[in-house]
Write a protein that holds these residues in place. Structure first.
Motif, PDB file in Angstrom:
ATOM      1  N   LYS A 138       4.339  29.456  31.433  1.00  0.00           N
ATOM      2  CA  LYS A 138       3.059  29.084  30.828  1.00  0.00           C
ATOM      3  C   LYS A 138       3.069  29.427  29.341  1.00  0.00           C
ATOM      4  CE  LYS A 138      -1.880  29.950  31.190  1.00  0.00           C
ATOM      5  NZ  LYS A 138      -2.912  30.763  31.822  1.00  0.00           N
ATOM      6  N   LYS A 146       4.965  20.933  26.681  1.00  0.00           N
ATOM      7  CA  LYS A 146       3.736  20.581  25.992  1.00  0.00           C
ATOM      8  C   LYS A 146       3.795  21.177  24.596  1.00  0.00           C
ATOM      9  CE  LYS A 146       1.274  24.554  27.849  1.00  0.00           C
ATOM     10  NZ  LYS A 146       0.157  25.032  28.609  1.00  0.00           N
ATOM     11  N   TYR A 189       5.158  25.054  28.875  1.00  0.00           N
ATOM     12  CA  TYR A 189       5.370  24.087  29.946  1.00  0.00           C
ATOM     13  C   TYR A 189       4.117  24.001  30.797  1.00  0.00           C
ATOM     14  CZ  TYR A 189      10.290  24.461  28.742  1.00  0.00           C
ATOM     15  OH  TYR A 189      11.481  24.445  28.080  1.00  0.00           O
ATOM     16  N   ASN A 190       3.838  22.799  31.289  1.00  0.00           N
ATOM     17  CA  ASN A 190       2.674  22.656  32.160  1.00  0.00           C
ATOM     18  C   ASN A 190       3.084  22.865  33.610  1.00  0.00           C
ATOM     19  OD1 ASN A 190       3.859  20.265  33.000  1.00  0.00           O
ATOM     20  ND2 ASN A 190       2.523  18.953  31.772  1.00  0.00           N
ATOM     21  N   SER A 191       2.151  22.680  34.531  1.00  0.00           N
ATOM     22  CA  SER A 191       2.407  22.977  35.936  1.00  0.00           C
ATOM     23  C   SER A 191       3.451  22.063  36.568  1.00  0.00           C
ATOM     24  CB  SER A 191       1.108  22.904  36.733  1.00  0.00           C
ATOM     25  OG  SER A 191       0.573  21.591  36.643  1.00  0.00           O
ATOM     26  N   SER A 192       3.668  20.862  36.000  1.00  0.00           N
ATOM     27  CA  SER A 192       4.680  19.965  36.558  1.00  0.00           C
ATOM     28  C   SER A 192       6.048  20.192  35.931  1.00  0.00           C
ATOM     29  CB  SER A 192       4.260  18.503  36.360  1.00  0.00           C
ATOM     30  OG  SER A 192       4.243  18.198  34.982  1.00  0.00           O
ATOM     31  N   GLY A 193       6.147  21.102  34.960  1.00  0.00           N
ATOM     32  CA  GLY A 193       7.423  21.416  34.342  1.00  0.00           C
ATOM     33  C   GLY A 193       7.684  20.689  33.040  1.00  0.00           C
ATOM     34  N   ALA A 194       6.784  19.776  32.677  1.00  0.00           N
ATOM     35  CA  ALA A 194       6.958  19.050  31.415  1.00  0.00           C
ATOM     36  C   ALA A 194       6.575  19.945  30.248  1.00  0.00           C
ATOM     37  CB  ALA A 194       6.090  17.788  31.426  1.00  0.00           C
TER      38      ALA A 194
END
Length: 75
Positions: A52, A63, A56-61
């Motif tokens: 976090k 940001k 990275y966001n919760s889907s792994g991408a």
């Protein structure tokens, strides 16, 4: 007759002690497993927090990092 009775009593006591020992061992094993699971949960929580914070966001991408306390201009 008395010998048979004493053998039965001794056998019964040994079975009771074995059962108690087995129960105690089962409890100890469950506690050990719970401690291991808690350690895994702590590691995963630390990894999630670091992801976090790494952007990275919760889907792994990935940001774009936004400084804490700043306003996102893309809104």
């Amino acid at each position: 007759m008395a010998d048979d009775l004493s053998i039965q009593v001794a056998s019964s006591m040994m079975q009771m002690l074995a059962s108690r020992g087995s129960s105690d061992l089962g409890v100890k094993l469950m506690k050990m497993q719970a401690q291991q699971e808690q350690a895994v949960v702590a590691v995963l929580a630390n990894q999630a927090a670091s992801l976090k914070d790494a952007g990275y966001n919760s889907s792994g991408a990935s940001k774009l990092p936004i400084a804490r306390g700043s306003v996102d201009a893309a809104v």
